[in-house]
Design an enzyme around this catalytic site. Structure first.
Site, mmCIF file in Angstrom:
data_model
loop_
_atom_site.group_PDB
_atom_site.id
_atom_site.type_symbol
_atom_site.label_atom_id
_atom_site.label_comp_id
_atom_site.label_asym_id
_atom_site.label_seq_id
_atom_site.Cartn_x
_atom_site.Cartn_y
_atom_site.Cartn_z
ATOM 1 N N THR A 82 0.821 -1.207 0.000
ATOM 2 C CA THR A 82 0.000 0.000 0.000
ATOM 3 C C THR A 82 0.851 1.251 0.000
ATOM 4 O O THR A 82 0.641 2.181 -0.790
ATOM 5 C CB THR A 82 -0.922 0.008 1.230
ATOM 6 O OG1 THR A 82 -1.658 -1.208 1.279
ATOM 7 C CG2 THR A 82 -1.878 1.179 1.172
ATOM 8 N N TYR B 32 -13.240 -3.723 -2.954
ATOM 9 C CA TYR B 32 -14.237 -3.361 -3.965
ATOM 10 C C TYR B 32 -15.263 -4.471 -4.199
ATOM 11 O O TYR B 32 -16.464 -4.220 -4.174
ATOM 12 C CB TYR B 32 -13.574 -2.969 -5.291
ATOM 13 C CG TYR B 32 -14.533 -2.260 -6.245
ATOM 14 C CD1 TYR B 32 -14.896 -0.935 -6.034
ATOM 15 C CD2 TYR B 32 -15.083 -2.921 -7.335
ATOM 16 C CE1 TYR B 32 -15.788 -0.293 -6.865
ATOM 17 C CE2 TYR B 32 -15.978 -2.292 -8.183
ATOM 18 C CZ TYR B 32 -16.330 -0.975 -7.947
ATOM 19 O OH TYR B 32 -17.220 -0.344 -8.778
ATOM 20 N N TYR C 200 -2.941 -10.077 4.842
ATOM 21 C CA TYR C 200 -2.906 -8.648 5.184
ATOM 22 C C TYR C 200 -4.345 -8.212 5.433
ATOM 23 O O TYR C 200 -5.156 -8.179 4.513
ATOM 24 C CB TYR C 200 -2.280 -7.862 4.037
ATOM 25 C CG TYR C 200 -2.178 -6.365 4.226
ATOM 26 C CD1 TYR C 200 -2.274 -5.777 5.483
ATOM 27 C CD2 TYR C 200 -1.972 -5.525 3.134
ATOM 28 C CE1 TYR C 200 -2.165 -4.402 5.651
ATOM 29 C CE2 TYR C 200 -1.857 -4.151 3.285
ATOM 30 C CZ TYR C 200 -1.962 -3.601 4.544
ATOM 31 O OH TYR C 200 -1.864 -2.242 4.705
ATOM 32 N N ARG D 266 -9.078 -0.025 4.450
ATOM 33 C CA ARG D 266 -8.832 0.194 3.020
ATOM 34 C C ARG D 266 -9.625 -0.766 2.136
ATOM 35 O O ARG D 266 -10.040 -0.408 1.043
ATOM 36 C CB ARG D 266 -7.333 0.053 2.716
ATOM 37 C CG ARG D 266 -6.483 1.175 3.281
ATOM 38 C CD ARG D 266 -5.033 1.036 2.852
ATOM 39 N NE ARG D 266 -4.202 2.107 3.376
ATOM 40 C CZ ARG D 266 -4.022 3.281 2.784
ATOM 41 N NH1 ARG D 266 -4.623 3.540 1.640
ATOM 42 N NH2 ARG D 266 -3.234 4.197 3.329
ATOM 43 N N LYS E 39 -0.232 -9.747 8.643
ATOM 44 C CA LYS E 39 -0.032 -8.331 8.946
ATOM 45 C C LYS E 39 -1.395 -7.798 9.355
ATOM 46 O O LYS E 39 -2.313 -7.712 8.537
ATOM 47 C CB LYS E 39 0.507 -7.570 7.735
ATOM 48 C CG LYS E 39 0.612 -6.065 7.966
ATOM 49 C CD LYS E 39 0.981 -5.312 6.694
ATOM 50 C CE LYS E 39 0.991 -3.806 6.950
ATOM 51 N NZ LYS E 39 1.275 -3.038 5.702
ATOM 52 N N ILE F 81 5.227 -4.018 10.340
ATOM 53 C CA ILE F 81 5.486 -3.534 8.990
ATOM 54 C C ILE F 81 5.173 -2.049 9.039
ATOM 55 O O ILE F 81 4.018 -1.643 9.091
ATOM 56 C CB ILE F 81 4.649 -4.282 7.946
ATOM 57 C CG1 ILE F 81 5.062 -5.760 7.955
ATOM 58 C CG2 ILE F 81 4.856 -3.686 6.557
ATOM 59 C CD1 ILE F 81 4.301 -6.632 6.955
#
Length: 292
Positions: free
Chosen positions: A45, A108, A134, A139, A162, A204
Site C-alpha cells: 500500500t 471493492y 494482510y 482500506r 499483517k 510492517i
C-alpha cells in the site's frame, strides 16, 4: 519462522518525473540495510501499488531483490481483488527472487468470509512462496475474521498475518485458535508495542521509511521483553507515527524521506503533495528526533 520479526519497512516507491526512480530505490534499500530493518516490504500500500502497472510492479520487486543481495529479506506485495492477477504477481515475485508474499483481502468486490477463503486458497494452491495475510479493513472494507485467519492458517504456506485493524485483542484470540507456528506482525505503527505484548513479533512500518533505526530499536527491545524501555522509546516516536497519516499516505513519508536526501517527494495521483503546515510539523519532529 524466527527470521520474520523486528522492524520491517512498508517501503515507499520513489518516482521521478512520473517514472520509478531506480537510483533512489537503491539508496532506500541501502538505507534500510544500514539502519537495522529486517525486511523490505515492496509494492505494498505504501508503495502505491494501485497506481503501478503490472510491469512496474514486477520490475520494482526485481530491483529491490537485486539491490538487497541477500542482506535483507524481501516481502513482495502481490495482493489483488482478482485472484488471477494475485497469482500472476505472486509467481512473478517468486521468479524475481522475493522471499515471501503479502496478500490483502479483496477490496471493492466485498466478498463474504467464504469468498475470502476461496480467494486465498486459490492463491495458495497456485503459488509456491510463504504467504502473509494482510488484514486492513479500513482500506479493503472487508475484514478477515479471526476464525477465518485460523482456518487459513491450516494451509501449509500461510505462515502469518499483517494485522492493521488496530484491534489489540485479535492476536490473543487467534493464538487460542491456531495450533501451528504462526507469525503476527503489526500493520499499525502507533500500537505496535501493545501488539507485541499480545503475541506479535514485529511491525510492517510506515514510519521506518523516515526513522528506521529508531523503529528497529523499539522492536528489538520488545523482542528482548524489555517492555518499559520499549514503551519509553515508542513514546518518543508517537508524534511522528501520527504525522505519517495526518494526510493521505504515503505523501508524508515521502516528504520525510526527501528531507533525508533519499528520494523526491513525488507521488502519483490521486495522492497529492502534503500541505505546508504538515511539512513544518514533520520537519520539526524529525529535527527533535535528530533525524535531520
Amino acid at each position: 519462522m524466527q527470521k520474520y520479526q523486528g522492524s520491517m519497512v512498508a517501503l515507499i516507491t520513489p518516482f521521478k518525473n512520473g517514472k520509478v526512480d531506480y537510483q533512489a530505490l537503491e539508496r532506500l534499500v541501502e538505507f534500510h540495510v544500514k539502519n537495522g530493518t529486517t525486511c523490505i516490504v515492496v509494492t505494498g500500500t505504501t508503495g502505491e501499488c494501485p497506481t503501478l502497472s503490472f510491469e512496474e510492479h514486477v520490475e520494482a520487486i526485481k530491483a529491490v531483490v537485486n539491490y538487497a543481495k541477500g542482506r535483507i529479506l524481501v516481502m513482495a506485495g502481490a495482493g489483488s481483488n482478482n485472484p488471477v492477477e494475485a497469482i500472476a504477481l505472486s509467481n512473478a515475485a517468486k521468479d524475481a527472487g522475493a522471499d515471501c508474499l503479502l496478500h490483502n483481502a479483496g477490496y471493492y468486490n466485498r466478498p463474504n468470509q467464504e469468498g475470502l477463503y476461496a480467494h486465498f486458497k486459490m492463491v495458495h494452491d497456485n503459488t509456491d512462496l510463504p504467504i502473509f495475510l494482510y488484514n486492513v479493513p479500513g482500506r479493503t472494507v472487508v475484514n478477515i475474521s479471526s476464525e477465518l485467519v485460523a482456518k487459513l492458517a491450516k494451509l501449509e504456506r500461510i505462515i502469518g498475518i499483517k494485522d492493521a485493524t488496530g484491534n489489540l485483542e485479535r492476536p490473543w484470540i487467534e493464538r487460542n485458535l491456531i495450533d501451528k507456528p504462526f507469525i503476527w506482525l503489526s500493520g499499525e505503527d502507533s500500537t505496535a508495542v501493545n501488539f507485541n505484548v499480545a503475541g506479535g513479533v514485529g511491525v510492517i512500518s510506515v514510519t521506518a521509511n523516515v526513522a528506521p533505526a529508531l523503529v528497529a530499536k523499539v522492536q528489538n527491545l520488545t523482542l528482548e521483553k524489555k517492555w518499559e524501555e520499549a514503551a519509553d522509546e515508542h513514546l518518543k516516536l508517537m508524534t511522528l507515527h501520527k504525522l505519517m497519516f495526518k494526510e493521505p499516505s504515503p505523501a508524508p513519508a515521502k516528504y520525510g524521506a526527501s528531507l533525508l536526501g533519499l528520494c523526491s517527494e513525488e507521488s502519483r495521483l490521486p495522492i497529492l503533495p502534503i500541505s505546508q503546515s504538515l511539512r513544518d510539523e514533520i520537519k520539526t519532529q524529525m529535527q527533535k528526533l535528530e533525524l535531520i
